[in-house]
Design a protein around this motif. Structure first.
Motif, PDB file in Angstrom:
ATOM      1  N   ILE A  92      44.843   3.777  68.748  1.00 47.19           N
ATOM      2  CA  ILE A  92      45.210   5.094  69.256  1.00 47.19           C
ATOM      3  C   ILE A  92      45.863   4.935  70.626  1.00 47.19           C
ATOM      4  O   ILE A  92      45.576   4.001  71.369  1.00 47.19           O
ATOM      5  N   SER A  93      46.765   5.839  70.952  1.00 49.46           N
ATOM      6  CA  SER A  93      47.348   5.846  72.287  1.00 49.46           C
ATOM      7  C   SER A  93      47.848   7.253  72.589  1.00 49.46           C
ATOM      8  O   SER A  93      48.266   7.987  71.690  1.00 49.46           O
ATOM      9  N   SER A 115      49.602   0.487  72.602  1.00 52.13           N
ATOM     10  CA  SER A 115      50.463   0.805  73.738  1.00 52.13           C
ATOM     11  C   SER A 115      49.759   0.534  75.060  1.00 52.13           C
ATOM     12  O   SER A 115      49.754   1.353  75.961  1.00 52.13           O
ATOM     13  N   SER A 116      49.117  -0.626  75.179  1.00 48.05           N
ATOM     14  CA  SER A 116      48.425  -0.968  76.414  1.00 48.05           C
ATOM     15  C   SER A 116      49.428  -1.280  77.515  1.00 48.05           C
ATOM     16  O   SER A 116      50.353  -2.060  77.309  1.00 48.05           O
ATOM     17  N   PRO A 117      49.278  -0.684  78.714  1.00 51.90           N
ATOM     18  CA  PRO A 117      50.231  -0.940  79.793  1.00 51.90           C
ATOM     19  C   PRO A 117      49.958  -2.189  80.611  1.00 51.90           C
ATOM     20  O   PRO A 117      50.777  -2.573  81.433  1.00 51.90           O
ATOM     21  N   VAL A 118      48.825  -2.857  80.427  1.00 50.74           N
ATOM     22  CA  VAL A 118      48.498  -4.010  81.257  1.00 50.74           C
ATOM     23  C   VAL A 118      49.429  -5.170  80.928  1.00 50.74           C
ATOM     24  O   VAL A 118      49.763  -5.426  79.774  1.00 50.74           O
ATOM     25  N   ARG A 119      49.881  -5.884  81.983  1.00 49.26           N
ATOM     26  CA  ARG A 119      50.759  -7.041  81.832  1.00 49.26           C
ATOM     27  C   ARG A 119      50.012  -8.304  82.242  1.00 49.26           C
ATOM     28  O   ARG A 119      49.201  -8.290  83.167  1.00 49.26           O
ATOM     29  N   TYR A 120      50.328  -9.412  81.563  1.00 50.98           N
ATOM     30  CA  TYR A 120      49.876 -10.731  81.977  1.00 50.98           C
ATOM     31  C   TYR A 120      51.135 -11.541  82.257  1.00 50.98           C
ATOM     32  O   TYR A 120      51.785 -12.043  81.346  1.00 50.98           O
ATOM     33  N   ALA A 121      51.486 -11.625  83.522  1.00 51.98           N
ATOM     34  CA  ALA A 121      52.779 -12.183  83.922  1.00 51.98           C
ATOM     35  C   ALA A 121      52.859 -13.671  83.608  1.00 51.98           C
ATOM     36  O   ALA A 121      51.881 -14.410  83.727  1.00 51.98           O
ATOM     37  N   GLY A 122      54.070 -14.098  83.242  1.00 49.96           N
ATOM     38  CA  GLY A 122      54.295 -15.502  82.899  1.00 49.96           C
ATOM     39  C   GLY A 122      54.746 -16.353  84.066  1.00 49.96           C
ATOM     40  O   GLY A 122      54.930 -17.560  83.910  1.00 49.96           O
ATOM     41  N   GLY A 123      54.979 -15.748  85.245  1.00 50.28           N
ATOM     42  CA  GLY A 123      55.415 -16.518  86.398  1.00 50.28           C
ATOM     43  C   GLY A 123      56.850 -16.980  86.249  1.00 50.28           C
ATOM     44  O   GLY A 123      57.739 -16.230  85.847  1.00 50.28           O
ATOM     45  N   VAL A 155      49.912   9.425  82.928  1.00 50.56           N
ATOM     46  CA  VAL A 155      48.585   8.906  82.610  1.00 50.56           C
ATOM     47  C   VAL A 155      48.603   8.460  81.161  1.00 50.56           C
ATOM     48  O   VAL A 155      49.100   9.183  80.284  1.00 50.56           O
ATOM     49  N   SER A 156      48.095   7.267  80.882  1.00 50.12           N
ATOM     50  CA  SER A 156      48.068   6.756  79.512  1.00 50.12           C
ATOM     51  C   SER A 156      46.656   6.339  79.142  1.00 50.12           C
ATOM     52  O   SER A 156      45.873   5.891  79.983  1.00 50.12           O
ATOM     53  N   LEU A 157      46.348   6.484  77.865  1.00 50.05           N
ATOM     54  CA  LEU A 157      45.054   6.108  77.306  1.00 50.05           C
ATOM     55  C   LEU A 157      45.304   5.413  75.979  1.00 50.05           C
ATOM     56  O   LEU A 157      46.119   5.873  75.174  1.00 50.05           O
ATOM     57  N   ASP A 158      44.640   4.304  75.762  1.00 44.76           N
ATOM     58  CA  ASP A 158      44.808   3.599  74.492  1.00 44.76           C
ATOM     59  C   ASP A 158      43.499   2.940  74.088  1.00 44.76           C
ATOM     60  O   ASP A 158      42.623   2.690  74.927  1.00 44.76           O
ATOM     61  N   GLY A 159      43.359   2.681  72.791  1.00 42.83           N
ATOM     62  CA  GLY A 159      42.131   2.073  72.312  1.00 42.83           C
ATOM     63  C   GLY A 159      42.312   1.400  70.973  1.00 42.83           C
ATOM     64  O   GLY A 159      43.246   1.690  70.221  1.00 42.83           O
ATOM     65  N   ARG A 160      41.427   0.468  70.685  1.00 38.32           N
ATOM     66  CA  ARG A 160      41.385  -0.238  69.408  1.00 38.32           C
ATOM     67  C   ARG A 160      39.945  -0.236  68.936  1.00 38.32           C
ATOM     68  O   ARG A 160      39.049  -0.700  69.649  1.00 38.32           O
ATOM     69  N   PHE A 161      39.707   0.288  67.719  1.00 37.39           N
ATOM     70  CA  PHE A 161      38.341   0.482  67.249  1.00 37.39           C
ATOM     71  C   PHE A 161      38.214   0.070  65.785  1.00 37.39           C
ATOM     72  O   PHE A 161      39.133   0.255  64.993  1.00 37.39           O
ATOM     73  N   HIS A 162      37.038  -0.452  65.445  1.00 38.98           N
ATOM     74  CA  HIS A 162      36.675  -0.688  64.059  1.00 38.98           C
ATOM     75  C   HIS A 162      35.749   0.443  63.623  1.00 38.98           C
ATOM     76  O   HIS A 162      34.733   0.721  64.264  1.00 38.98           O
ATOM     77  N   LEU A 163      36.100   1.118  62.525  1.00 37.20           N
ATOM     78  CA  LEU A 163      35.397   2.298  62.059  1.00 37.20           C
ATOM     79  C   LEU A 163      34.674   1.993  60.755  1.00 37.20           C
ATOM     80  O   LEU A 163      34.894   0.941  60.131  1.00 37.20           O
ATOM     81  N   PRO A 164      33.819   2.901  60.308  1.00 39.80           N
ATOM     82  CA  PRO A 164      33.175   2.713  59.001  1.00 39.80           C
ATOM     83  C   PRO A 164      34.200   2.632  57.873  1.00 39.80           C
ATOM     84  O   PRO A 164      35.370   2.974  58.042  1.00 39.80           O
ATOM     85  N   LEU A 165      33.765   2.173  56.720  1.00 42.21           N
ATOM     86  CA  LEU A 165      34.590   2.017  55.523  1.00 42.21           C
ATOM     87  C   LEU A 165      35.671   0.957  55.707  1.00 42.21           C
ATOM     88  O   LEU A 165      36.685   0.958  55.008  1.00 42.21           O
TER      89      LEU A 165
END
Length: 626
Positions: free
Chosen positions: A421-422, A238-246, A405-415
């Motif tokens: 997460i968001s 759920s990342s809020p950042v945009r990369y506009a296409g113009g 306020v939003s927080l999100d993340g992408r992680f590689h964990l053990p196993l």
């Protein structure tokens, strides 16, 4: 795990492109309650798969979805230092290209030798260009109530015709006609066209990057000041950042959001570009532009837009719409920024409408080693911010009356686990539709996934959303807290041309005053991708005892006939999709869907209701490429 998973999904398009996006689309539709705009993005991906962009043409690469401006710049620098890319897999060596990005764009790009050429003549264009003609027909077998009582003027058939010409992604022309169910043939049908010309005239000082005539979309900054067409969403959380296409052409069968007229982007040297447009569509005159300045890893933009309506917007006064737009003109002015500092990306946009009411979003994203990342964003949209064309990140239905306020993340964990997460905590300072008092809310999501052996992949996702609303039947005099929870698990097994996907979804909706609802759905899908034909068979069983516990579940589709059904009640939904290459130039696509609701005397509501416990729909398309 994520790289292997997505490469498996992207092995054979168009089924793979559909599978790649299905999880993100389900989440997006769940949040917005509509799949409007999603069809436009899926159509774009299919078109790019049929006409891949040459990765060594860095001007064309900039138009790809899922790429940031800094990744495009890193690609240019890599080619300058090491020469042109020989294989798409070489993108793994480009700084800033993680495995997920490479996997996402792999079906849309090719690695061929590239030499910048002057604009071609008509003879060369038509000799080397590609033509695609699509004709389709579909409908519902059972007749809806509206056809018998005279409320619907036409019949229950949907017909479409689309011609598309593409020359090296530099000249693209499309012409489309669409007749929807309930419409009469030849009356109020959808007609559209667009012509895109890229690299029309190049020079060291002035470079015409793109001209679009006909129906188009304009997407700038973070969507606070100006954004038309499909709303952006993240395929990785759920990342809020945009990369506009113009400036870009609208999907040929998109019936809302687009502009119509003329738009262009002109580059001045390497660090300055200007986009401008004028439009006359849907009883609205609109104009505006975007100025972008680049300095190293800093990108600054200024956007302005103005709208003039043929008729003044007049609304009946309700409790929830006191701050809604009224009048016959609107406008906005905003400033946006993207700044890359090492592994840290700062982004934001602040705007004000014609009456001085503000709206802004800002945040940062940190890319860590091993494809891990974490992001944080803050937003504030004034309740009286009046902008007719905006699509900034929000939880509500408008870019107005919201703080969060939003927080999100992408992680590689053990196993071997991969985690998404968001979390989003927000408030609505003024009354809104469905809640006649200032309210608060939050949304939390956790997804864990991993490989299972060499051919399987599994994940489980839990979503919790807290909202406040009017207690039904109290006219908004009593406010209650609601809690919607959804637990979804998926296992996908891929062996050669076969792909089996099993999904289980549990849904709960709990309230303080008005009662609880719950439901479940179990879906099994089997796909086969051969050399000349592909098929997908899906069956979904569901038992959902209320609207607020509804479940959205994606299913295979054919181009220009996208849908994501909302499951409710008790029943069975089955679908079969067949795609067959009759010849090298001719392709046949068929979809048949059957919904069975035992014990029901009709399916649907009001004039759209069909008699009996069964509803059948069908679509057939012929695609000719030459």
């Amino acid at each position: 795990m994520i790289r292997r998973f997505i490469f498996l999904l992207l092995f054979a398009l168009p089924f793979a492109a559909e599978a790649q996006m299905e999880d993100a689309i389900e989440q997006w539709v769940e949040e917005h309650g509509s799949d409007a705009g999603v069809a436009e993005l899926s159509d774009l991906l299919i078109q790019l798969a049929e006409n891949p962009v040459n990765i060594n043409d860095t001007d064309a690469v900039a138009s790809l979805p899922f790429l940031s401006p800094f990744q495009v710049k890193a690609l240019k620098n890599y080619i300058v230092l090491y020469g042109q890319i020989l294989s798409v897999k070489e993108l793994y060596l480009v700084p800033g290209f993680d495995s997920l990005t490479v996997a996402l764009i792999t079906p849309m790009v090719k690695a061929n030798p590239y030499e910048k050429r002057s604009f071609p003549g008509l003879a060369e264009m038509f000799k080397k260009g590609r033509h695609t003609l699509v004709a389709g027909l579909g409908g519902t077998v059972e007749r809806a109530k509206g056809y018998d009582n005279g409320k619907y003027e036409g019949d229950n058939l949907r017909g479409l015709l689309c011609y598309r010409f593409n020359y090296d992604n530099r000249v693209v022309f499309q012409l489309a006609a669409d007749k929807d169910p309930t419409e009469a043939w030849g009356k109020d049908n959808h007609l559209s066209y667009s012509l895109v010309i890229g690299d029309l005239w190049g020079g060291t000082t002035v470079h015409i990057e793109r001209i679009v005539m006909g129906r188009f979309n304009v997407q700038f900054g973070q969507g606070v000041t100006l954004w038309t067409g499909y709303e952006p969403f993240s395929l990785t959380g759920s990342s809020p950042v945009r990369y506009a296409g113009g400036v870009k052409a609208a999907s040929p069968f998109s019936e809302e959001g687009w502009q119509e007229g003329l738009a262009a982007t002109v580059g001045f040297g390497r660090n300055v570009s200007l986009s401008a447009f004028g439009s006359r569509a849907n009883e609205e005159w609109m104009g505006g532009g975007h100025l972008q300045l680049r300095y190293g890893n800093l990108i600054l933009g200024v956007t302005a837009s103005a709208s003039f309506l043929d008729d003044s917007v007049r609304l009946r006064n309700y409790v929830y719409n006191q701050d809604y737009f009224r009048g016959d003109r609107a406008g906005a002015l905003g400033v946006d920024v993207l700044w890359q500092v090492g592994r840290l990306l700062f982004f934001g946009e602040a705007a004000t409408d014609a009456e001085g009411h503000p709206a802004a979003i800002g945040g940062m994203r940190l890319s860590l080693r091993g494809d891990n990342s974490i992001g944080l964003a803050v937003r504030h949209y004034d309740s009286r911010y009046h902008n007719l064309h905006t699509a900034a990140y929000s939880i509500g239905s408008r870019t107005a009356n919201e703080q969060g306020v939003s927080l999100d993340g992408r992680f590689h964990l053990p196993l071997g686990l991969a985690a998404l997460i968001s979390a989003d905590v927000h408030r609505f300072p003024k009354v809104k539709y469905g809640c006649y008092a200032p309210s608060t809310g939050s949304k939390w999501q956790l997804q864990l996934g991993r490989d299972v052996g060499h051919k399987g992949e599994a994940w489980v996702r839990y979503t919790l959303r807290h909202q406040q609303r009017n207690v039904p039947g109290t006219s908004g005099k009593v406010i209650e807290n609601t809690l919607r929870q959804q637990l979804q698990g998926q296992y996908r097994f891929t062996d050669g041309p076969w792909c089996l996907t099993t999904r289980v979804i549990l849904s709960w909706f709990n309230t303080e005053e008005s009662g609880n609802q719950q439901g479940w759905a179990v879906s099994q899908e089997v796909r086969y991708s051969g050399d000349r034909w592909q098929t997908a068979v899906q069956a979904t069983w569901h038992d959902i005892n209320g609207y607020y516990a509804r479940i959205y579940l994606s299913e295979s589709y054919i181009q220009y006939a996208y849908s994501m059904p909302m499951l409710q009640g008790r029943g069975l939904r089955t679908s079969v999709v067949l795609r067959c290459d009759i010849t090298k130039w001719l392709n046949l696509n068929i979809k048949y869907t059957l919904a069975f609701r035992p014990g029901e005397d009709h399916i649907g509501s009001d004039n759209a209701a069909t008699p009996g416990p069964v509803r059948q729909t069908w679509h057939i398309q012929l695609r000719c490429k030459f």
